[in-house]
Scaffold this motif. Structure first.
Motif, PDB file in Angstrom:
ATOM      1  N   PRO A   1      11.117   3.576  43.064  1.00 42.39           N
ATOM      2  CA  PRO A   1      10.118   4.315  43.862  1.00 42.39           C
ATOM      3  C   PRO A   1       9.659   5.609  43.212  1.00 42.39           C
ATOM      4  N   ALA A   2      10.571   6.341  42.597  1.00 39.75           N
ATOM      5  CA  ALA A   2      10.192   7.616  41.987  1.00 39.75           C
ATOM      6  C   ALA A   2       9.234   7.415  40.816  1.00 39.75           C
ATOM      7  N   LEU A   3       9.444   6.352  40.069  1.00 37.66           N
ATOM      8  CA  LEU A   3       8.537   6.050  38.958  1.00 37.66           C
ATOM      9  C   LEU A   3       7.173   5.621  39.469  1.00 37.66           C
ATOM     10  N   LEU A   4       7.156   4.751  40.455  1.00 35.52           N
ATOM     11  CA  LEU A   4       5.883   4.305  41.022  1.00 35.52           C
ATOM     12  C   LEU A   4       5.081   5.499  41.539  1.00 35.52           C
ATOM     13  N   ALA A   5       5.773   6.450  42.180  1.00 36.15           N
ATOM     14  CA  ALA A   5       5.103   7.609  42.771  1.00 36.15           C
ATOM     15  C   ALA A   5       4.428   8.476  41.711  1.00 36.15           C
ATOM     16  N   ARG A   6       4.953   8.479  40.487  1.00 34.06           N
ATOM     17  CA  ARG A   6       4.349   9.274  39.412  1.00 34.06           C
ATOM     18  C   ARG A   6       2.951   8.791  39.077  1.00 34.06           C
TER      19      ARG A   6
ATOM     20  N   GLU B   1       0.706   7.281  41.301  1.00 32.19           N
ATOM     21  CA  GLU B   1      -0.169   7.054  42.454  1.00 32.19           C
ATOM     22  C   GLU B   1      -1.612   7.393  42.089  1.00 32.19           C
ATOM     23  N   MET B   2      -2.522   6.548  42.507  1.00 32.34           N
ATOM     24  CA  MET B   2      -3.933   6.796  42.267  1.00 32.34           C
ATOM     25  C   MET B   2      -4.736   6.348  43.477  1.00 32.34           C
ATOM     26  N   ARG B   3      -5.546   7.250  43.995  1.00 30.91           N
ATOM     27  CA  ARG B   3      -6.377   6.974  45.162  1.00 30.91           C
ATOM     28  C   ARG B   3      -5.549   6.435  46.339  1.00 30.91           C
ATOM     29  N   GLY B   4      -4.347   7.011  46.481  1.00 33.88           N
ATOM     30  CA  GLY B   4      -3.493   6.647  47.589  1.00 33.88           C
ATOM     31  C   GLY B   4      -2.733   5.346  47.416  1.00 33.88           C
ATOM     32  N   ARG B   5      -2.823   4.743  46.238  1.00 31.97           N
ATOM     33  CA  ARG B   5      -2.141   3.466  46.025  1.00 31.97           C
ATOM     34  C   ARG B   5      -1.180   3.561  44.850  1.00 31.97           C
ATOM     35  N   LEU B   6      -0.074   2.861  44.966  1.00 38.61           N
ATOM     36  CA  LEU B   6       0.936   2.845  43.916  1.00 38.61           C
ATOM     37  C   LEU B   6       0.753   1.606  43.040  1.00 38.61           C
ATOM     38  N   PRO B   7       1.161   1.697  41.779  1.00 40.94           N
ATOM     39  CA  PRO B   7       1.197   0.487  40.958  1.00 40.94           C
ATOM     40  C   PRO B   7       2.271  -0.459  41.479  1.00 40.94           C
ATOM     41  N   ARG B   8       2.161  -1.721  41.133  1.00 41.32           N
ATOM     42  CA  ARG B   8       3.181  -2.691  41.561  1.00 41.32           C
ATOM     43  C   ARG B   8       4.508  -2.437  40.843  1.00 41.32           C
ATOM     44  N   THR B   9       4.405  -2.175  39.541  1.00 46.45           N
ATOM     45  CA  THR B   9       5.583  -1.892  38.719  1.00 46.45           C
ATOM     46  C   THR B   9       5.198  -0.873  37.652  1.00 46.45           C
TER      47      THR B   9
ATOM     48  N   LEU C   1       5.880   5.368  29.542  1.00 43.06           N
ATOM     49  CA  LEU C   1       5.819   4.801  30.885  1.00 43.06           C
ATOM     50  C   LEU C   1       4.374   4.395  31.163  1.00 43.06           C
ATOM     51  N   MET C   2       4.182   3.159  31.628  1.00 41.55           N
ATOM     52  CA  MET C   2       2.836   2.654  31.861  1.00 41.55           C
ATOM     53  C   MET C   2       2.772   1.917  33.192  1.00 41.55           C
ATOM     54  N   PRO C   3       1.845   2.322  34.100  1.00 44.20           N
ATOM     55  CA  PRO C   3       1.736   1.628  35.393  1.00 44.20           C
ATOM     56  C   PRO C   3       1.057   0.281  35.240  1.00 44.20           C
ATOM     57  N   ASP C   4       1.411  -0.656  36.099  1.00 43.24           N
ATOM     58  CA  ASP C   4       0.726  -1.944  36.123  1.00 43.24           C
ATOM     59  C   ASP C   4      -0.107  -2.012  37.397  1.00 43.24           C
TER      60      ASP C   4
END
Length: 198
Positions: free
Chosen positions: A117-122, A124-132, A70-73
């Motif tokens: 949403p659950a994946l994005l929440a994993r 979170e960095m500095r209060g911000r979520l990745p787009r995908t 799993l990799m955040p964008d």
């Protein structure tokens, strides 16, 4: 050039090199991925190719299971060239890098893009979520020897240029795009990076 001629030029791979490919992410792979701060993501739509740099603190790529990454964008320039290509042709290749480690880890597989949403929440960095979040199903996994980084002096500061050897980013962008920019100094580019990093 033919496959036969290429094999004649290069010879057969060493037995270890030929046998080292695995299909699951074992403890060695997990350790490498947990410590990687940078990777290159290669994508294709079946006709055109793209390679995108991805980076975050160590551990930014997580394992969902022994076959799935799993990799955040994070925010970028919104061209999303690679993501668009994944929609058309999901096969991808990743090259993981760890500062000071000469070897790299290569993962080939198929990818899908999620906005769960659950994946994005994993991620979170500095209060911000990745787009995908990109979910990559590994099919081929193998380590790559450190000869190229060693030849390049990639992690040896004494081989680095003493000063930036190329024009500032926005000077290049201005000249390539044929459009005016607010400021061509590299200081401006660095400030913009910090404002939009996450």
């Amino acid at each position: 050039m033919t496959p036969e001629r290429l094999r004649e030029i290069y010879g057969a791979p060493a037995p270890l090199a030929a046998a080292k490919t695995i299909t699951e992410l074992d403890a060695h792979c997990r350790q490498f991925i947990d410590n990687a701060t940078f990777l290159l993501l290669a994508t294709s739509d079946g006709t055109h190719l793209d390679v995108s740099p991805k980076g975050d603190p160590a551990g930014f790529v997580q394992l969902e299971d022994t076959r799935t990454l799993l990799m955040p964008d994070r925010p970028g320039n919104n061209r999303i060239d690679g993501l668009m290509k994944i929609l058309a042709h999901p096969r991808v290749a990743l090259l993981f890098m760890i500062p000071s480690v000469t070897e790299t880890l290569r993962v080939n597989g198929t990818a899908e893009i999620s906005e769960e949403p659950a994946l994005l929440a994993r991620f979170e960095m500095r209060g911000r979520l990745p787009r995908t979040v990109l979910r990559v199903r590994a099919e081929e996994v193998f380590t790559h020897c450190g000869k190229a980084p060693l030849r390049a002096g990639l992690w040896r500061p004494e081989t680095w240029p003493p000063a930036r050897p190329v024009a500032p980013l926005y000077e290049m962008v201005r000249d390539h795009a044929g459009m005016e920019v607010p400021d061509v100094s590299q200081d401006y580019a660095e400030r913009r990076y910090l404002e939009t990093l996450y």
